[in-house]
Enzyme design. Structure first.
Site: not given
Ligand code: SAH
Length: 382
Positions: A285, A325
């Protein structure tokens, strides 16, 4: 008055009108102004800020006043939507700016406290209305204004972090499904936690098993959930303070199967895969590698590198939870990057799920910018 291109964009359902598409405008930064096309047709009422690249943000498409009761109604709708989600936890986004019809305003809930981010001069000027509605509807113990993001500079607003209401503790302990974690509302990343990953954290709890690795862990967002079903979890981040919080969070949950490594992710992934190590679960992530369009080629190389290494590290049947993201890297090119990583790693990766940001960070079909988080759950088939 806006030029043809701006009017077409507004009619397509997008709220932003760029400075270069404004033909004629009058007003002060923070005014709410009516918007017309060149033919004099009404397009809506917008938050005006001539200092910003996005000079107009359409807030209301009908010919109605944007007054105190308008703000209250928008906030009520946002809260009703969150209620309908029946979120199992007490830290989540209550109002997601344009996606909840209030451009430039974000409201996050952490237990009894609220954290606001204000990225628009018009909202800034009407903060009293916003606070009044939030107080009436939620009666928070404290409200913190966390307006220290880069977006504010682009709007010509000062960076500030201050209490707007009540008392706001340095850290609060909140719950996300079965996990509790500490959020630093004043200084933590974003408003204190990665709320947009909430549902993906819960998914990690369902998939994780065996030996697990959580890379770019921050305060253990994925690791804490994974540790409930995995045998052991290695938590990796380059930030010392983030790992300290992760360690504290592990204790808070009575978990003793986590280990912590402060190191650079790229080095660790390369070393471990070169050494032939094997994991049953890997989470990636990273921070947004592509902050602008220009970064894309380099960002794609970086995503490919970490994913290729992670795929090599998986044991047969192992699970990779991999996120991006970066808004500028949309789902298809991200998928293409993962495909190319799988090919080079010589792994057959089965797609278990494609996920996005949590439902309390809604996407609006006509505002592509509201869709930014991608999370693929892949399984090494054999
Ligand atoms: N997974 C977390 C959020 C991660 S944010 C959650 O779900 O809550 C990205 C994290 O990556 C930050 O904590 C940052 O410190 C870390 N980071 C950034 N660059 C890094 C690098 N090169 N190596 C390791 N960690 C890095």
């Amino acid at each position: 008055m806006v030029r043809g291109r701006g009017a077409a964009r507004a009619r397509s359902g997008h709220p932003w009108i760029y400075r270069s598409d404004v033909a004629e405008a009058a007003g002060e930064p923070g005014d709410v102004v009516p918007v017309f096309d060149r033919a004099g047709d009404f397009l809506g009422r917008a938050f005006y800020n001539p200092r910003s690249e996005i000079s107009l943000r359409i807030a209301e498409r009908r010919d109605e006043p944007v007054d105190e009761s308008w703000f209250r109604t928008r906030i009520e709708h946002a809260l009703a939507y969150r209620d309908s989600l029946a979120i199992d936890g007490d830290a989540y986004r209550l109002l997601h700016a344009e996606a909840d019809g209030v451009p430039g305003l974000v409201v996050d809930r952490y237990g009894d406290n609220l954290v606001l981010q204000v990225g628009s001069a018009a909202v800034e000027r009407r903060l009293d209305w916003v606070l009044g509605a939030l107080d009436e509807l939620l009666a928070p113990a404290g409200v913190l204004l966390r307006s220290d993001s880069g977006a504010r500079k682009r709007e010509g607003l000062d960076a500030t972090v201050r209490v707007l209401w009540g008392e706001v503790p340095g850290t609060v302990v909140v719950r996300e499904g079965p996990v509790r974690y500490e959020a630093n509302l004043w200084r933590g990343q974003k408003t204190g936690g990665f709320l947009d990953q909430r549902e993906n954290h819960l998914a990690a709890g369902r998939y994780a098993r065996g030996r697990a690795l959580d890379v770019f862990s921050y305060a253990g967002g994925f690791a804490l959930h994974a540790a409930r079903s995995a045998r052991e979890v290695e938590v990796v981040d380059s930030s010392g303070p983030a790992l300290e919080t992760a360690r504290h969070n592990a204790k808070l949950n009575g978990l003793d199967n986590l280990t912590f490594a402060r190191t650079r992710a790229f080095d660790l992934l390369r070393e471990r895969s070169d050494a032939g190590e094997r994991y049953d679960t890997v989470v990636l992530d990273p921070p947004a590698f592509a902050k602008t369009k220009r970064d894309l080629p380099r960002a794609r190389r970086a995503y490919k590198e970490i994913n290729l290494r992670a795929m090599k590290l998986l044991s047969p049947g192992g699970i990779l939870i991999t996120c991006s993201c970066s808004y500028h890297l949309s789902r298809e090119p991200f998928e293409e990057t993962l495909r190319s990583a799988a090919a080079d790693a010589g792994r057959t990766m089965r797609v278990r799920e494609w996920r996005g940001q949590a439902a309390d960070h809604p996407e609006v079909l006509t505002i592509p910018e509201t869709r930014y988080l991608k999370c693929a759950i892949l399984e090494r088939a054999f």
